[in-house]
Write a protein that holds these residues in place. Structure first.
Motif, PDB file in Angstrom:
ATOM      1  N   TYR A 172       0.774  -1.255   0.045  1.00  0.00           N
ATOM      2  CA  TYR A 172      -0.013  -0.086   0.017  1.00  0.00           C
ATOM      3  C   TYR A 172       0.927   1.048  -0.004  1.00  0.00           C
ATOM      4  N   THR A 173       0.474   2.196  -0.708  1.00  0.00           N
ATOM      5  CA  THR A 173       1.261   3.607  -0.781  1.00  0.00           C
ATOM      6  C   THR A 173       0.641   4.505   0.355  1.00  0.00           C
ATOM      7  N   CYS A 174       1.504   5.280   1.009  1.00  0.00           N
ATOM      8  CA  CYS A 174       0.940   6.272   1.918  1.00  0.00           C
ATOM      9  C   CYS A 174       1.423   7.286   1.862  1.00  0.00           C
ATOM     10  N   VAL A 175       0.645   8.612   2.434  1.00  0.00           N
ATOM     11  CA  VAL A 175       1.003   9.904   2.954  1.00  0.00           C
ATOM     12  C   VAL A 175       0.540  10.205   4.361  1.00  0.00           C
ATOM     13  N   MET A 176       1.514  10.905   4.959  1.00  0.00           N
ATOM     14  CA  MET A 176       1.360  11.237   6.304  1.00  0.00           C
ATOM     15  C   MET A 176       0.935  12.774   6.299  1.00  0.00           C
ATOM     16  N   GLY A 177      -0.138  13.145   7.339  1.00  0.00           N
ATOM     17  CA  GLY A 177      -0.213  14.555   7.363  1.00  0.00           C
ATOM     18  C   GLY A 177       0.015  14.998   8.845  1.00  0.00           C
ATOM     19  N   ALA A 214      -4.778  18.577   7.481  1.00  0.00           N
ATOM     20  CA  ALA A 214      -5.409  17.183   7.225  1.00  0.00           C
ATOM     21  C   ALA A 214      -6.206  17.197   5.639  1.00  0.00           C
ATOM     22  N   TYR A 215      -6.577  18.411   5.398  1.00  0.00           N
ATOM     23  CA  TYR A 215      -7.333  18.543   3.917  1.00  0.00           C
ATOM     24  C   TYR A 215      -6.239  18.441   2.935  1.00  0.00           C
ATOM     25  N   ASP A 216      -5.332  19.132   3.105  1.00  0.00           N
ATOM     26  CA  ASP A 216      -4.334  19.095   2.142  1.00  0.00           C
ATOM     27  C   ASP A 216      -3.675  17.645   1.888  1.00  0.00           C
ATOM     28  N   ALA A 217      -3.422  16.968   2.880  1.00  0.00           N
ATOM     29  CA  ALA A 217      -2.875  15.417   2.950  1.00  0.00           C
ATOM     30  C   ALA A 217      -3.780  14.706   1.994  1.00  0.00           C
ATOM     31  N   ILE A 218      -5.260  14.860   2.160  1.00  0.00           N
ATOM     32  CA  ILE A 218      -6.211  13.969   1.624  1.00  0.00           C
ATOM     33  C   ILE A 218      -6.410  14.398   0.029  1.00  0.00           C
ATOM     34  N   GLN A 219      -6.072  15.607  -0.110  1.00  0.00           N
ATOM     35  CA  GLN A 219      -6.161  15.979  -1.211  1.00  0.00           C
ATOM     36  C   GLN A 219      -5.059  15.642  -2.208  1.00  0.00           C
ATOM     37  N   HIS A 220      -3.911  15.566  -1.513  1.00  0.00           N
ATOM     38  CA  HIS A 220      -2.573  15.124  -2.181  1.00  0.00           C
ATOM     39  C   HIS A 220      -2.483  13.668  -2.417  1.00  0.00           C
ATOM     40  N   ALA A 221      -3.336  12.822  -1.288  1.00  0.00           N
ATOM     41  CA  ALA A 221      -3.469  11.426  -1.676  1.00  0.00           C
ATOM     42  C   ALA A 221      -4.423  11.114  -2.833  1.00  0.00           C
ATOM     43  N   LYS A 222      -5.447  11.880  -3.136  1.00  0.00           N
ATOM     44  CA  LYS A 222      -6.430  11.575  -4.030  1.00  0.00           C
ATOM     45  C   LYS A 222      -5.587  11.986  -5.639  1.00  0.00           C
ATOM     46  N   ALA A 223      -5.014  12.969  -5.674  1.00  0.00           N
ATOM     47  CA  ALA A 223      -4.224  13.558  -6.916  1.00  0.00           C
ATOM     48  C   ALA A 223      -3.181  12.544  -7.061  1.00  0.00           C
ATOM     49  N   TYR A 225      -3.049   9.286  -6.216  1.00  0.00           N
ATOM     50  CA  TYR A 225      -3.568   7.999  -6.176  1.00  0.00           C
ATOM     51  C   TYR A 225      -2.964   6.947  -5.078  1.00  0.00           C
ATOM     52  N   LYS A 226      -2.649   7.754  -3.880  1.00  0.00           N
ATOM     53  CA  LYS A 226      -2.055   7.168  -2.787  1.00  0.00           C
ATOM     54  C   LYS A 226      -3.471   6.303  -1.803  1.00  0.00           C
ATOM     55  N   ASP A 227      -2.966   5.176  -1.152  1.00  0.00           N
ATOM     56  CA  ASP A 227      -4.111   4.152  -0.823  1.00  0.00           C
ATOM     57  C   ASP A 227      -4.383   4.826   0.619  1.00  0.00           C
ATOM     58  N   ILE A 228      -3.640   5.225   1.435  1.00  0.00           N
ATOM     59  CA  ILE A 228      -3.607   5.199   2.604  1.00  0.00           C
ATOM     60  C   ILE A 228      -3.244   6.764   3.147  1.00  0.00           C
ATOM     61  N   VAL A 229      -4.062   7.556   3.804  1.00  0.00           N
ATOM     62  CA  VAL A 229      -3.767   8.885   4.657  1.00  0.00           C
ATOM     63  C   VAL A 229      -3.742   8.529   6.032  1.00  0.00           C
ATOM     64  N   LEU A 230      -2.481   8.901   6.707  1.00  0.00           N
ATOM     65  CA  LEU A 230      -2.216   9.028   8.127  1.00  0.00           C
ATOM     66  C   LEU A 230      -2.192  10.111   8.825  1.00  0.00           C
TER      67      LEU A 230
END
Length: 338
Positions: A172-177, A214-223, A225-230
């Motif tokens: 799984y690919t991840c991004v942290m906020g 939090a909002y920016d982390a989620i938008q980055h994940a969507k843009a 195509y990351k799987d998980i935002v923590l």
């Protein structure tokens, strides 16, 4: 691990087994006296009596004792469990299960019956802890948003890094906020983990709006195509109203799929009370309990999921990225009774 709690269970087992054996000796003595009185004049009645006594034993007299004595032993067990930081509702449930189930185990040897009854009581308590986190991740729409909450010093940031490592092992690919914008050290710590794990960290300046991070982390994940935002939120005491209100704002903005409370096993009942308070403010969906490897008492691990009715997902047993394992009731039962 859990040595204190294990000793309390063993003490109860031994005490109850001794009482059962005393009761058996008394019954055997009484039976012998009755047989001797009848042996000369009523041989046939004697044989019938022995037969009846034998069938009674097979039916369960091995575990017969006075209600008063059993209550005394259960009281000692209750005091021992409370001393081990087991929450009172959990203690009461264990006592009720033992009292209800013990007669049904009468066909076993006393020691086996006591242990089997205790294990059944603890398994019932731990059933609240069961949930397959990996199935949840697999079946959820992406990106899956995980929000982490808890008080200062429980190892929340390290738990996030450990979970990222586990997720990466499952491709799984991840991004942290970095939603703790109050302490520069918190952002630096998370950045170090992000560098070690080669994960993107979304962060803003100190003092900025955590909900915006939090909002920016989620938008980055969507843009991307990351799987998980923590999302790592600021550690806060459950009594700090302003910080708790801010946590509610982050939740409204992020709309997380799971809110995970991170607790410290060494704080015992404090961890349970913290989880209850956080659950009242932002409903918790799961728990990570850290420092379980250093917890000799074990009360928090036994109590926390049952008390708030939410699963204990992972336990931390060290500082390395691999030192976080999926919690299962079988794991704890093995350590308490084997």
């Amino acid at each position: 691990m859990f040595d204190f709690l294990k000793k309390k269970f063993k003490k109860f087992e031994d005490a109850l087994e001794r009482e059962v054996e005393k009761t058996e000796v008394a019954e055997d003595t009484e039976r012998d006296r009755q047989v001797e009185q009848k042996v000369e004049s009523e041989l046939e009645k004697q044989l019938e009596l022995e037969k009846q006594l034998g069938s009674d034993t097979a039916a369960g007299t091995k575990l017969r004792m006075s209600e008063k004595k059993l209550d005394e032993l259960l009281w000692d067990l209750e005091m021992g469990l409370l001393e081990a930081d087991v929450a009172l509702p959990v203690v009461e449930d264990i006592k009720k299960t033992v009292k209800r189930q013990l007669p049904a185990m009468a066909s076993r040897k006393p020691g086996e019956a006591v242990r089997a009854t205790l294990k059944k009581a603890i398994a019932n308590i731990l059933s609240a802890s069961e949930e397959n986190f990996w199935t949840f991740v697999q079946e959820s729409d992406k990106p899956v948003v995980l929000m982490f909450v808890g008080v200062n010093g429980t190892g929340k940031t390290t738990s996030i890094a450990k979970l990222v490592h586990q997720l990466q092992e499952r491709d799984y690919t991840c991004v942290m906020g970095a939603c703790d914008t109050f302490r520069a050290g918190a952002i630096e710590q998370l950045q170090q983990h992000a560098d070690n794990l080669n994960v993107k960290l979304i962060k803003h300046d100190i003092g900025s709006d955590p909900a915006a991070v939090a909002y920016d982390a989620i938008q980055h994940a969507k843009a991307k195509y990351k799987d998980i935002v923590l999302l790592d939120t600021a550690g806060r005491m459950q009594t700090n109203i302003n910080l708790m209100d801010e946590m509610k704002k982050i939740r409204r903005v992020a709309d997380p799929d799971k809110i995970i409370f991170v607790g410290d096993a060494l704080t015992g009942n404090d961890a349970v009370e913290q989880a209850k308070r956080f659950n009242q403010v932002v409903p918790i969906d799961g728990i990570i309990l850290n420092k379980v490897d250093a917890d000799a008492k074990g009360g928090a691990a036994l109590s926390i999921a049952y008390t708030i009715g939410k699963p204990l997902l992972f336990i931390g047993n060290g500082q390395e990225y691999d030192d976080q394992i999926v919690f299962t009731p079988e794991w704890m039962l093995q350590r308490l009774f084997d």
